[in-house]
Design an enzyme around this catalytic site. Sequence first.
Site, mmCIF file in Angstrom:
data_model
loop_
_atom_site.group_PDB
_atom_site.id
_atom_site.type_symbol
_atom_site.label_atom_id
_atom_site.label_comp_id
_atom_site.label_asym_id
_atom_site.label_seq_id
_atom_site.Cartn_x
_atom_site.Cartn_y
_atom_site.Cartn_z
ATOM 1 N N ALA A 137 1.056 -0.504 -0.008
ATOM 2 C CA ALA A 137 -0.037 -0.036 -0.332
ATOM 3 C C ALA A 137 0.895 1.428 0.067
ATOM 4 O O ALA A 137 2.175 1.330 0.870
ATOM 5 C CB ALA A 137 -0.766 -0.293 1.053
ATOM 6 N N GLU A 162 4.509 -5.558 7.032
ATOM 7 C CA GLU A 162 3.723 -3.901 7.743
ATOM 8 C C GLU A 162 4.108 -4.144 9.760
ATOM 9 O O GLU A 162 4.480 -3.115 9.881
ATOM 10 C CB GLU A 162 2.282 -4.314 8.063
ATOM 11 C CG GLU A 162 0.946 -4.468 6.773
ATOM 12 C CD GLU A 162 1.578 -5.888 5.811
ATOM 13 O OE1 GLU A 162 2.184 -6.803 5.520
ATOM 14 O OE2 GLU A 162 0.826 -5.390 5.390
ATOM 15 N N GLU A 182 -0.808 -8.948 -0.466
ATOM 16 C CA GLU A 182 -2.539 -9.435 -0.736
ATOM 17 C C GLU A 182 -3.361 -9.210 -1.919
ATOM 18 O O GLU A 182 -3.680 -10.046 -2.646
ATOM 19 C CB GLU A 182 -3.143 -8.463 1.153
ATOM 20 C CG GLU A 182 -1.840 -7.794 2.014
ATOM 21 C CD GLU A 182 -2.559 -7.585 2.934
ATOM 22 O OE1 GLU A 182 -2.066 -5.569 2.323
ATOM 23 O OE2 GLU A 182 -3.199 -7.462 4.453
ATOM 24 N N GLY A 198 0.826 -4.668 0.820
ATOM 25 C CA GLY A 198 -0.138 -4.770 0.020
ATOM 26 C C GLY A 198 -0.630 -5.336 -1.187
ATOM 27 O O GLY A 198 -1.690 -5.743 -1.544
HETATM 28 N N1 CO8 Z 1 4.229 3.192 -0.615
HETATM 29 C C1 CO8 Z 1 5.109 4.538 -1.575
HETATM 30 N N2 CO8 Z 1 6.016 4.247 -1.896
HETATM 31 C C2 CO8 Z 1 6.675 3.102 -2.309
HETATM 32 C C3 CO8 Z 1 6.137 1.951 -1.750
HETATM 33 C C4 CO8 Z 1 4.939 2.277 -1.078
HETATM 34 N N3 CO8 Z 1 4.927 0.896 0.175
HETATM 35 N N4 CO8 Z 1 7.514 0.483 -1.516
HETATM 36 C C5 CO8 Z 1 8.042 1.364 -2.431
HETATM 37 N N5 CO8 Z 1 8.219 3.004 -2.793
HETATM 38 C C6 CO8 Z 1 9.030 4.140 -4.075
HETATM 39 C C7 CO8 Z 1 9.438 4.637 -2.755
HETATM 40 O O1 CO8 Z 1 9.389 5.567 -1.583
HETATM 41 C C8 CO8 Z 1 10.737 5.222 -3.923
HETATM 42 O O2 CO8 Z 1 9.987 6.355 -4.948
HETATM 43 P P1 CO8 Z 1 11.335 7.981 -4.312
HETATM 44 O O3 CO8 Z 1 12.077 7.004 -6.052
HETATM 45 O O4 CO8 Z 1 10.418 9.070 -4.747
HETATM 46 O O5 CO8 Z 1 11.578 7.973 -3.515
HETATM 47 C C9 CO8 Z 1 10.644 4.345 -5.255
HETATM 48 O O6 CO8 Z 1 9.424 3.537 -4.568
HETATM 49 C C10 CO8 Z 1 11.932 3.308 -4.647
HETATM 50 O O7 CO8 Z 1 11.852 2.388 -3.718
HETATM 51 P P2 CO8 Z 1 13.214 2.354 -3.132
HETATM 52 O O8 CO8 Z 1 13.741 3.757 -3.263
HETATM 53 O O9 CO8 Z 1 12.568 2.513 -1.620
HETATM 54 O O10 CO8 Z 1 13.774 1.344 -4.130
HETATM 55 P P3 CO8 Z 1 14.556 0.198 -3.667
HETATM 56 O O11 CO8 Z 1 14.958 -0.891 -4.288
HETATM 57 O O12 CO8 Z 1 15.711 0.897 -2.809
HETATM 58 O O13 CO8 Z 1 13.943 -0.242 -2.355
HETATM 59 C C11 CO8 Z 1 12.193 -1.428 -1.580
HETATM 60 C C12 CO8 Z 1 12.617 -1.539 -3.217
HETATM 61 C C13 CO8 Z 1 12.814 -2.830 -0.478
HETATM 62 C C14 CO8 Z 1 11.150 -2.620 -1.893
HETATM 63 C C15 CO8 Z 1 11.811 0.069 -0.497
HETATM 64 O O14 CO8 Z 1 10.589 0.269 -1.726
HETATM 65 C C16 CO8 Z 1 10.769 -1.081 0.270
HETATM 66 O O15 CO8 Z 1 11.411 -1.149 1.561
HETATM 67 N N6 CO8 Z 1 9.797 -0.351 0.118
HETATM 68 C C17 CO8 Z 1 8.567 -0.861 1.209
HETATM 69 C C18 CO8 Z 1 7.785 -1.662 1.267
HETATM 70 C C19 CO8 Z 1 7.155 -2.346 2.422
HETATM 71 O O16 CO8 Z 1 6.724 -2.091 3.635
HETATM 72 N N7 CO8 Z 1 5.595 -2.282 1.709
HETATM 73 C C20 CO8 Z 1 4.215 -2.704 3.548
HETATM 74 C C21 CO8 Z 1 3.663 -1.002 3.156
HETATM 75 S S1 CO8 Z 1 2.412 -1.387 4.329
HETATM 76 C C22 CO8 Z 1 1.230 -2.189 3.313
HETATM 77 O O17 CO8 Z 1 1.097 -2.864 2.148
HETATM 78 C C23 CO8 Z 1 -0.491 -1.954 4.807
HETATM 79 C C24 CO8 Z 1 -0.797 -2.637 3.148
HETATM 80 C C25 CO8 Z 1 -2.263 -2.656 3.935
HETATM 81 C C26 CO8 Z 1 -3.134 -0.670 4.391
HETATM 82 C C27 CO8 Z 1 -3.759 -0.888 5.657
HETATM 83 C C28 CO8 Z 1 -4.842 0.417 5.081
HETATM 84 C C29 CO8 Z 1 -4.684 1.363 6.135
#
Ligand code: CO8
Length: 261
Positions: free
Chosen positions: A67, A135, A115, A112
């Site tokens: 998400a 999460e 999911e 997400g």
């Molecule tokens: N949300 C928003 N932006 C994201 C997300 C995300 N989940 N994941 C990556 N991005 C963005 C980064 O911010 C970055 O943007 P920018 O270039 O503008 O800085 C771009 O994508 C590229 O990402 P990275 O530079 O971080 O790329 P890396 O190769 O270094 O890392 C990773 C890749 C490991 C995937 C890293 O991006 C990461 O850890 N992302 C988050 C993963 C995560 O924690 N996902 C779970 C999110 S929580 C969730 O999904 C809960 C669902 C239920 C929600 C309930 C509703 C309230």
Amino acid sequence: AAFTQLFITEQQPGIWLITLNRPKALNALNRQVLEQLHSAIVWIENQPDARVLLITGSGDKAFAAGADIAEMKDMNAQQAREFSQVGMTTMHRIESSRLPVIALVNGFCLGGGCELAMSCDFILAADNALFGQPEVTLGVPPGFGGSQRLPRRVGPGMAAQLLLTGEKVNAEQALNIGLCNQVYPAQQLQERGIDMAITIAKNAPQALYHCKRLVQASADQSIENGCRMESDLFGLSFATEDQTEGMTAFTERRKAQFTGA
Ligand code: CO8
């Protein structure tokens, strides 16, 4: 409708592909993506010839990295609950689609994103796939059904491990625990997914839908209830033209031509 966050293409007759299109944000699921995904599924189902739906992510890095954290960060409890419901509704819409839905997981499939993949009937993965429910590392539990669908896929013990550690598993590990069904070289994922969709699309649409519903029912019902439902749907299928065609074709030693009627 204008699908600004998705590509929708018919890859082969009846085989539709939805590609999440926010590669710069690793296809993170914001509200707009979730709503467009929902509309896209309804739109594709309304194509009378649609047989199978595939979902994948654009770019070579991610299916969906979760998400959208930027969008969620400053939400209050009420807004977060509402956002969760938007995601839940989309996931449920995929799960209850009249079409078989296959997730083609390329790269990150987190939170997400995982999911979303688990709302599909099954998951095919590229060898660079990384699955996880991180999460808890962000201070929250899953919000789009992960706590319920992950245990149904991989069992409660393994689900608890993934949910509590927040650690990622690679494609091979995901295969071992039954989270994905097959692993292909990344460059071949889409083609192999389409091949499998073509195999599925040759079968009788109503029978496919019955199978899908019965598999889902197996997770929630007693074996007695599930088997009763199977008998009912088995019986119902004998009122279809496709049953007549399928069994007639067998006795005539030819391939069946199913229409969905
Ligand atoms: N949300 C928003 N932006 C994201 C997300 C995300 N989940 N994941 C990556 N991005 C963005 C980064 O911010 C970055 O943007 P920018 O270039 O503008 O800085 C771009 O994508 C590229 O990402 P990275 O530079 O971080 O790329 P890396 O190769 O270094 O890392 C990773 C890749 C490991 C995937 C890293 O991006 C990461 O850890 N992302 C988050 C993963 C995560 O924690 N996902 C779970 C999110 S929580 C969730 O999904 C809960 C669902 C239920 C929600 C309930 C509703 C309230």
